[in-house]
Motif scaffolding. Structure first.
Motif, PDB file in Angstrom:
ATOM      1  N   VAL A 119      10.451   0.481   2.531  1.00 54.44           N
ATOM      2  CA  VAL A 119       9.976   1.669   1.818  1.00 54.44           C
ATOM      3  C   VAL A 119      11.049   2.753   1.951  1.00 54.44           C
ATOM      4  N   HIS A 156       6.750   7.233   1.321  1.00 53.46           N
ATOM      5  CA  HIS A 156       6.827   5.769   1.404  1.00 53.46           C
ATOM      6  C   HIS A 156       6.436   5.091   0.096  1.00 53.46           C
ATOM      7  N   ASP A 157       5.668   5.761  -0.730  1.00 53.61           N
ATOM      8  CA  ASP A 157       5.273   5.200  -2.027  1.00 53.61           C
ATOM      9  C   ASP A 157       6.309   5.456  -3.123  1.00 53.61           C
ATOM     10  N   ARG A 193       3.128   9.334   3.575  1.00 55.94           N
ATOM     11  CA  ARG A 193       2.637   8.296   2.668  1.00 55.94           C
ATOM     12  C   ARG A 193       3.212   8.482   1.260  1.00 55.94           C
TER      13      ARG A 193
END
Length: 250
Positions: free
Chosen positions: A148, A94-95, A91
């Motif tokens: 992403v 992906h951010d 995560r």
């Protein structure tokens, strides 16, 4: 002084990875792929191996502490918390700001799916019904997505953990802008029992059917590569085995 041996981690006609003590030597004749890997590791906001030196065609990396999260075809000994930590690390990746390289688009993936399904059928590698059912599942992944920063080859063996902590992620040569669910699908490929833990760590709503679609799409695209590079796709937990399980589930 104790003599250190050379361990062949992986080797085929495109590239090889050797381990000598606490150093990994990656040998790749495609320098563009190595440059992508170096750039991605410098950009990634999660732990990656330390780059010791780069003298084409060899890239030397420091070994990561801990052990791989798991291996295809083998039960993972990592804790549920370690799997959740892997989801949390994905995560964070992906951010992060997008890398410059674009990954495969929908049209390219659709063409590859056509080609690989035809090859599988023509060469009798898998039963026709297994190919057909998985193709139907896989086509769901061919939809628009918000790009992403993806690792691009987030196999379970590329994620290292020590206890419940992620210590680093290996092999960034496929890093690019892509679909977040592809990374999650690759991480859990062959380990569906840990999907819930990974998603819990990822901490956002995830379409589980889309992850299963990527399991089929990645596996259909991967069988020929395995065969042509001397690997057995029918080994437990590998692509052909996954495709059979997916067909039975469907």
């Amino acid at each position: 002084m104790e003599k250190q041996g050379v361990e062949v981690v992986v080797a085929h006609h495109e590239r090889a990875t050797l381990r000598v003590g606490d150093v990994f030597l990656k040998i790749d004749t495609d320098q563009a792929r190595t440059e992508v890997e170096i750039d991605a590791m410098e950009r990634a906001p999660i732990p990656t191996p330390e780059i010791l030196w780069h003298r084409p065609p060899v890239l030397a990396l420091a070994a990561l502490p801990g052990a791989a999260l798991g291996r295809l075809g083998e039960p993972s000994t990592a804790s549920p918390a370690a799997w959740a930590a892997a989801g949390a690390a994905v995560r964070v990746l992906h951010d992060a700001p997008l890398p410059p390289r674009s990954g495969r688009g929908i049209d390219e993936l659709a063409t590859e799916l056509d080609t690989e399904c035809a090859w599988l059928a023509t060469n009798g590698v898998l039963p026709t019904d297994v190919i057909t059912r998985n193709r139907r599942i896989a086509e769901a992944a061919l939809r628009p997505w918000t790009p992403v920063f993806t690792h691009g080859d987030l196999q379970v063996a590329h994620v290292f953990v020590d206890g419940d902590e992620v210590t680093g992620v290996l092999d960034w040569s496929e890093a690019a802008q892509g679909d977040a669910l592809y990374d999650l699908a690759t991480l859990t490929l062959g380990h569906p029992e840990h999907l819930g833990e990974v998603v819990a760590g990822y901490d956002t709503e995830v379409d589980l059917d889309m992850i299963r679609a990527w399991w089929s799409l990645r596996s259909l695209r991967g069988v020929r590569w395995l065969v042509e590079h001397g690997f057995d796709p029918n080994s437990p937990g590998c692509e052909a085995d996954i495709l059979r399980n997916q067909a039975m589930r469907a």
